[in-house]
Design an enzyme around this catalytic site. Sequence first.
Site, PDB file in Angstrom:
ATOM      1  N   ASN A 160      -8.730 103.168  24.264  1.00  0.00           N
ATOM      2  CA  ASN A 160      -8.012 101.808  23.655  1.00  0.00           C
ATOM      3  C   ASN A 160      -9.170 100.650  23.327  1.00  0.00           C
ATOM      4  OD1 ASN A 160      -8.270 101.331  26.246  1.00  0.00           O
ATOM      5  ND2 ASN A 160      -6.809  99.448  26.092  1.00  0.00           N
ATOM      6  N   GLU A 259      -8.732 100.609  37.018  1.00  0.00           N
ATOM      7  CA  GLU A 259      -8.183  99.345  36.252  1.00  0.00           C
ATOM      8  C   GLU A 259      -7.127 100.052  35.503  1.00  0.00           C
ATOM      9  OE1 GLU A 259     -11.682  97.668  34.458  1.00  0.00           O
ATOM     10  OE2 GLU A 259     -11.865  96.478  35.871  1.00  0.00           O
ATOM     11  N   CYS A 293      -4.332  96.842  27.645  1.00  0.00           N
ATOM     12  CA  CYS A 293      -3.602  96.881  29.088  1.00  0.00           C
ATOM     13  C   CYS A 293      -3.049  95.773  29.165  1.00  0.00           C
ATOM     14  CB  CYS A 293      -4.684  97.522  30.209  1.00  0.00           C
ATOM     15  SG  CYS A 293      -6.209  96.404  30.156  1.00  0.00           S
ATOM     16  N   GLU A 472     -13.150  94.062  39.185  1.00  0.00           N
ATOM     17  CA  GLU A 472     -14.563  94.002  38.576  1.00  0.00           C
ATOM     18  C   GLU A 472     -14.619  92.693  37.902  1.00  0.00           C
ATOM     19  OE1 GLU A 472     -15.589  97.847  36.767  1.00  0.00           O
ATOM     20  OE2 GLU A 472     -14.425  98.922  37.796  1.00  0.00           O
TER      21      GLU A 472
HETATM   22  P1  NAD Z   1      -5.570 108.441  30.574  1.00  0.00           P
HETATM   23  O1  NAD Z   1      -5.428 108.149  31.909  1.00  0.00           O
HETATM   24  O2  NAD Z   1      -4.843 109.431  29.958  1.00  0.00           O
HETATM   25  O3  NAD Z   1      -7.066 108.783  30.195  1.00  0.00           O
HETATM   26  C1  NAD Z   1      -8.067 108.031  30.697  1.00  0.00           C
HETATM   27  C2  NAD Z   1      -9.626 108.686  31.082  1.00  0.00           C
HETATM   28  O4  NAD Z   1      -9.236 109.559  32.068  1.00  0.00           O
HETATM   29  C3  NAD Z   1      -9.758 109.672  29.854  1.00  0.00           C
HETATM   30  O5  NAD Z   1     -11.354 109.666  29.473  1.00  0.00           O
HETATM   31  C4  NAD Z   1      -9.204 110.913  30.275  1.00  0.00           C
HETATM   32  O6  NAD Z   1      -9.991 111.959  29.646  1.00  0.00           O
HETATM   33  C5  NAD Z   1      -9.539 110.964  31.621  1.00  0.00           C
HETATM   34  N1  NAD Z   1      -8.662 111.984  32.436  1.00  0.00           N
HETATM   35  C6  NAD Z   1      -7.470 112.336  32.184  1.00  0.00           C
HETATM   36  N2  NAD Z   1      -7.015 113.069  33.388  1.00  0.00           N
HETATM   37  C7  NAD Z   1      -8.063 113.116  34.296  1.00  0.00           C
HETATM   38  C8  NAD Z   1      -8.323 113.852  35.237  1.00  0.00           C
HETATM   39  N3  NAD Z   1      -7.408 114.448  35.781  1.00  0.00           N
HETATM   40  N4  NAD Z   1      -9.552 113.626  35.946  1.00  0.00           N
HETATM   41  C9  NAD Z   1     -10.382 112.686  35.510  1.00  0.00           C
HETATM   42  N5  NAD Z   1     -10.401 112.127  34.168  1.00  0.00           N
HETATM   43  C10 NAD Z   1      -9.160 112.333  33.725  1.00  0.00           C
HETATM   44  O7  NAD Z   1      -5.561 106.928  29.793  1.00  0.00           O
HETATM   45  P2  NAD Z   1      -5.474 106.786  28.067  1.00  0.00           P
HETATM   46  O8  NAD Z   1      -4.347 107.175  27.561  1.00  0.00           O
HETATM   47  O9  NAD Z   1      -6.964 107.185  27.816  1.00  0.00           O
HETATM   48  O10 NAD Z   1      -5.629 104.977  28.124  1.00  0.00           O
HETATM   49  C11 NAD Z   1      -4.377 104.304  28.057  1.00  0.00           C
HETATM   50  C12 NAD Z   1      -3.983 103.671  29.634  1.00  0.00           C
HETATM   51  O11 NAD Z   1      -5.255 102.997  30.089  1.00  0.00           O
HETATM   52  C13 NAD Z   1      -2.945 102.706  29.619  1.00  0.00           C
HETATM   53  O12 NAD Z   1      -2.261 103.164  30.660  1.00  0.00           O
HETATM   54  C14 NAD Z   1      -3.664 101.434  29.718  1.00  0.00           C
HETATM   55  O13 NAD Z   1      -2.759 100.431  30.086  1.00  0.00           O
HETATM   56  C15 NAD Z   1      -4.903 101.755  30.701  1.00  0.00           C
HETATM   57  N6  NAD Z   1      -5.726 100.779  30.623  1.00  0.00           N
HETATM   58  C16 NAD Z   1      -6.006  99.840  31.613  1.00  0.00           C
HETATM   59  C17 NAD Z   1      -6.978  98.946  31.313  1.00  0.00           C
HETATM   60  C18 NAD Z   1      -7.181  97.991  32.636  1.00  0.00           C
HETATM   61  O14 NAD Z   1      -8.133  97.315  32.811  1.00  0.00           O
HETATM   62  N7  NAD Z   1      -6.483  98.045  33.477  1.00  0.00           N
HETATM   63  C19 NAD Z   1      -7.698  99.043  30.339  1.00  0.00           C
HETATM   64  C20 NAD Z   1      -7.488  99.844  29.314  1.00  0.00           C
HETATM   65  C21 NAD Z   1      -6.584 100.699  29.315  1.00  0.00           C
END
Ligand code: NAD
Length: 491
Positions: A160, A259, A293, A472
Site C-alpha cells: 500500500n 505492524e 492501515c 517502531e
Molecule cells: P499481506 O499480509 O498479504 O502481505 C504482506 C507481505 O507479506 C508481502 O510482502 C507478502 O508477500 C508477504 N507474505 C505473505 N505471506 C507470507 C508468509 N507466509 N511468509 C512470509 N511473508 C509473507 O499484506 P498486504 O495485502 O500486502 O498489505 C495489506 C495489509 O497490510 C492490510 O491488512 C494493512 O492494514 C496492513 N498494513 C499495516 C500497516 C501498519 O503499519 N500497521 C501499514 C500498512 C499496511
Amino acid sequence: MTAGTEYWIRNFVNGGFVEPDEARGFAAVDPATGRVFARVHEADSALVDRAVMSARQAFDGSWGRTPVRDRVALLRRVADRIEARLEEFVAAEVADTGKPVTQARELDVARAVENFRVFADVVAATGQESFITDLPEGRQALNYAVRKPLGVVAVITPWNLPLLLLSWKVAPALACGNAVVVKPSDQTPSTAVLLAEALTEAGLPPGAYNVVHGFGSGSAGGYLTRHPGIDGVTFTGSSATGSHVMSTVAPRVRPVSFELGGKNAAIVFEDADLHEALTGLTKSIFTNTGQVCLCTERVYVQRSVFGDIADGLVGRARALHLSHPADARTTTGPLISQAHRTKVLGYFDQAEKAGADVLVGGGVPELGAELGGGSWVEPTLWTGLTNADAPVREEIFGPVAALIPFDSEEEAVGLANDTEYGLAASVWTNDLRRGHRVAQRMNVGMSWVNAWYLRDLRSPFGGTGLSGIGREGGGSSVHFYTEPTNVCVQL
Ligand code: NAD
C-alpha cells in the site's frame, strides 16, 4: 518503468543485480490500466539463502563494525540520492500502485527521504542506559547497557505504501548497524530495487542491503522467515499473515515487530469544528483509496450532527477525482489489484444485504477504455449498519466507511473500542478535556484529537490486539533493531 513487457525487475544480492531466470518470472501489473509493464524475477530458496549469507558476511565484516557517525552520514547521503532521483522513484511507485502522482511525490517518496534523515538524527543522538548501584560499606557498582545490532534482519513489507514502509524499517535497521534482506510485496517490487541503487551510490557496502522478490509461504517470504540465519523479523502486512509469520519464527525464538491491520474508528462530537472534522474525515477515509492501515472505516457521529456530517462527507466523496494517476488533478487511484477489488466489492454486497443505505458509491466507476482494465471502485459511504455487521467488524482496506450515530460519550467509547483491532483512532471535538479523555480511552496504539495521520517520526507507531506487536519509530525502532548487553562493574 512503463516501457515494454521485457523490462525485468531483478533481485539484488551482495551488492549486485542477479541475472533473471526466464522460468521464474511473474507479471508486474499497472493497477490503473491492468496492463503488464514488467516481469519480476521470483527468488528461489537458493537465492534467498545467498542473500542471507551475504547479509551475514556484511554484518560480520565491514558494516557491523562501521562507526555510528559513518552509518548516519551514509543515511543522510541516501536521503540526498533519493531526492536527486525523485522522479524515478515517483514513476516507479505510480507504475506499481496506480496511486496519484502527486501523492507518490508528496507523501510516499517525501516520507522515504524523511525516514532516512530522521533515523540518522535519532541514532546519532541515542545514548546508553546506565545506573550507579549503592552497595554495602560505601562501595558502588556501575551498570551500563551496550546496545548492539541484532545482526541480519528480514524486512517484509506490503503493497500500500511500498517505499514509505520499506524505508521506515530499512533506515533504522541500517542506522543501528544491522544488515537486511528485504522482501517487498510481489505487487510492488520496483522501489525496493531503486533503493538498492541509491544505497549503493551512497556507499553502502555489498551485502548490507539485499532484495528478494516473490510471494508468501512457498516462496521468498516463507524461505526468508524460515531461514536459520535470520536474527529478527520486522513485518508490515495483514494480521493473518503476521500470525503465520510468528508461528514460522517461533521455533527459533527470534524477535518480531508486527505492524498489522486495522479497523479504525473516528468519533465526531457535536461540539467539533464540523468543517475541520469533514476535511479530516475525508482524508482519513479516502487517502490512497482507503488503502492505508490507519484509514478510518468506522465513523461514530453524535446524533445531533449526524445529518450534517453525512451530507458533508457525501459531497466531498462526490468531489473526489478518479482518473489517470499521471493527471495532477487525480485525488483517488485504483485499488491494488483485481483480486483486492473482488474482496472490496464483496463487502459492498454484504453491506447491502445487511440493510445498509448506500449514501454514495457502492459500485465500479465508468472511467472509459484507457482505465477500463484497472481495479477501480467508487468511494462509498454507508449508514444503517451496526457493529454486529461484518463490513463494520472486518478490515476492508478500500475507500469506504460506515457512519453510525451515538448519543453519549460513554456509548461512543464503547462502540469505538468494540473491535479486535487496535491500531488508530481519531476524536473530533472542541472540548479540550473531552479530547484528551476520550483519546486516552481508545484501545489503540495511536490516537489523534482533531487530526489524522499527523506523524512525528520520533513517536511510537504500532498497534494492539490484531493490529500488531511492538512499536517502531524514534527510540522504539532503536530498541527493536538492537539488543542490550548489560555490563556491571563493581567499583
Ligand atoms: P499481506 O499480509 O498479504 O502481505 C504482506 C507481505 O507479506 C508481502 O510482502 C507478502 O508477500 C508477504 N507474505 C505473505 N505471506 C507470507 C508468509 N507466509 N511468509 C512470509 N511473508 C509473507 O499484506 P498486504 O495485502 O500486502 O498489505 C495489506 C495489509 O497490510 C492490510 O491488512 C494493512 O492494514 C496492513 N498494513 C499495516 C500497516 C501498519 O503499519 N500497521 C501499514 C500498512 C499496511
